[in-house]
Scaffold this motif. Sequence first.
Motif, PDB file in Angstrom:
ATOM      1  N   UNK A  82       5.918   0.770  -0.731  1.00  0.00           N
ATOM      2  CA  UNK A  82       5.820  -0.692  -0.742  1.00  0.00           C
ATOM      3  C   UNK A  82       7.006  -1.329  -1.467  1.00  0.00           C
ATOM      4  N   UNK A  83       7.422  -0.753  -2.591  1.00  0.00           N
ATOM      5  CA  UNK A  83       8.591  -1.286  -3.302  1.00  0.00           C
ATOM      6  C   UNK A  83       9.824  -1.232  -2.408  1.00  0.00           C
ATOM      7  N   UNK A  84      10.041  -0.095  -1.749  1.00  0.00           N
ATOM      8  CA  UNK A  84      11.218   0.050  -0.901  1.00  0.00           C
ATOM      9  C   UNK A  84      11.184  -0.933   0.259  1.00  0.00           C
ATOM     10  N   UNK A  85      10.015  -1.076   0.876  1.00  0.00           N
ATOM     11  CA  UNK A  85       9.913  -1.929   2.074  1.00  0.00           C
ATOM     12  C   UNK A  85      10.050  -3.407   1.719  1.00  0.00           C
ATOM     13  N   UNK A  86       9.366  -3.836   0.676  1.00  0.00           N
ATOM     14  CA  UNK A  86       9.408  -5.261   0.330  1.00  0.00           C
ATOM     15  C   UNK A  86      10.732  -5.666  -0.321  1.00  0.00           C
ATOM     16  N   UNK A  87      11.410  -4.730  -0.963  1.00  0.00           N
ATOM     17  CA  UNK A  87      12.733  -5.045  -1.518  1.00  0.00           C
ATOM     18  C   UNK A  87      13.707  -5.431  -0.412  1.00  0.00           C
TER      19      UNK A  87
ATOM     20  N   UNK B 146       1.015  -7.264   2.365  1.00  0.00           N
ATOM     21  CA  UNK B 146       1.716  -6.091   2.884  1.00  0.00           C
ATOM     22  C   UNK B 146       0.904  -4.812   2.750  1.00  0.00           C
ATOM     23  N   UNK B 147      -0.186  -4.868   1.992  1.00  0.00           N
ATOM     24  CA  UNK B 147      -0.997  -3.663   1.774  1.00  0.00           C
ATOM     25  C   UNK B 147      -2.351  -3.722   2.474  1.00  0.00           C
TER      26      UNK B 147
ATOM     27  N   UNK C  56      -6.206  -4.945  -7.718  1.00  0.00           N
ATOM     28  CA  UNK C  56      -5.656  -6.215  -7.233  1.00  0.00           C
ATOM     29  C   UNK C  56      -4.845  -6.057  -5.959  1.00  0.00           C
ATOM     30  N   UNK C  57      -4.766  -4.841  -5.442  1.00  0.00           N
ATOM     31  CA  UNK C  57      -3.868  -4.636  -4.305  1.00  0.00           C
ATOM     32  C   UNK C  57      -4.328  -5.373  -3.055  1.00  0.00           C
TER      33      UNK C  57
ATOM     34  N   UNK D 281      13.106  -7.640  -6.867  1.00  0.00           N
ATOM     35  CA  UNK D 281      12.954  -8.623  -5.786  1.00  0.00           C
ATOM     36  C   UNK D 281      11.589  -9.271  -5.952  1.00  0.00           C
ATOM     37  N   UNK D 282      11.510 -10.559  -5.573  1.00  0.00           N
ATOM     38  CA  UNK D 282      10.306 -11.335  -5.859  1.00  0.00           C
ATOM     39  C   UNK D 282       9.603 -11.816  -4.601  1.00  0.00           C
ATOM     40  N   UNK D 283       8.277 -11.546  -4.578  1.00  0.00           N
ATOM     41  CA  UNK D 283       7.417 -12.110  -3.551  1.00  0.00           C
ATOM     42  C   UNK D 283       6.448 -13.090  -4.191  1.00  0.00           C
ATOM     43  N   UNK D 284       5.506 -13.609  -3.420  1.00  0.00           N
ATOM     44  CA  UNK D 284       4.616 -14.661  -3.918  1.00  0.00           C
ATOM     45  C   UNK D 284       3.774 -14.251  -5.123  1.00  0.00           C
ATOM     46  N   UNK D 285       3.283 -12.993  -5.150  1.00  0.00           N
ATOM     47  CA  UNK D 285       2.385 -12.605  -6.243  1.00  0.00           C
ATOM     48  C   UNK D 285       2.748 -11.265  -6.875  1.00  0.00           C
ATOM     49  N   UNK D 286       3.987 -10.820  -6.675  1.00  0.00           N
ATOM     50  CA  UNK D 286       4.329  -9.444  -7.051  1.00  0.00           C
ATOM     51  C   UNK D 286       5.841  -9.291  -7.077  1.00  0.00           C
ATOM     52  N   UNK D 287       6.330  -8.411  -7.962  1.00  0.00           N
ATOM     53  CA  UNK D 287       7.742  -8.029  -7.935  1.00  0.00           C
ATOM     54  C   UNK D 287       7.860  -6.577  -7.498  1.00  0.00           C
ATOM     55  N   UNK D 288       8.978  -6.224  -6.905  1.00  0.00           N
ATOM     56  CA  UNK D 288       9.243  -4.832  -6.549  1.00  0.00           C
ATOM     57  C   UNK D 288      10.641  -4.454  -7.025  1.00  0.00           C
TER      58      UNK D 288
END
Length: 111
Positions: free
Chosen positions: A71-76, A107-108, A101-102, A27-34
């Motif tokens: 974070x992966x589970x939540x943002x997915x 979300x973090x 970079x976090x 799944x894709x967000x603005x600056x990160x994949x999960x």
Amino acid sequence: MTYVVTEACVRCKYTDCVDICPVECFHEGPEFLVINPDICIDCGVCVSECPVSAIYAQDDLPAGQEVFIELNARLAAQWPVIAEAHEPLADAETWAQVSEKRQYLDALQGA
Ligand code: F3S
């Protein structure tokens, strides 16, 4: 068990991992994949595809990266599936040299 995208992906998003995944678990967000842990079949083929080694098995995470499991589970659950690879972010090569970079993940904040 699942695989987890960690801090090295932030502000890079090379997306090589996406095309090799047989089940569309990214799944894709603005600056990160999960990775969606409910979809991941634990095949591990994405691990060697990432140019910045951002993907690890949940049970083999580097120290300090454990927060990315949740974070992966939540943002997915929030971000859309990415089905095809695309060009990395514009400054990916520069950000690939940065280890901490976090703070760029909304979300973090505070984690
Ligand atoms: Fe990120 Fe690596 Fe995939 S940088 S988008 S986990 S190939």
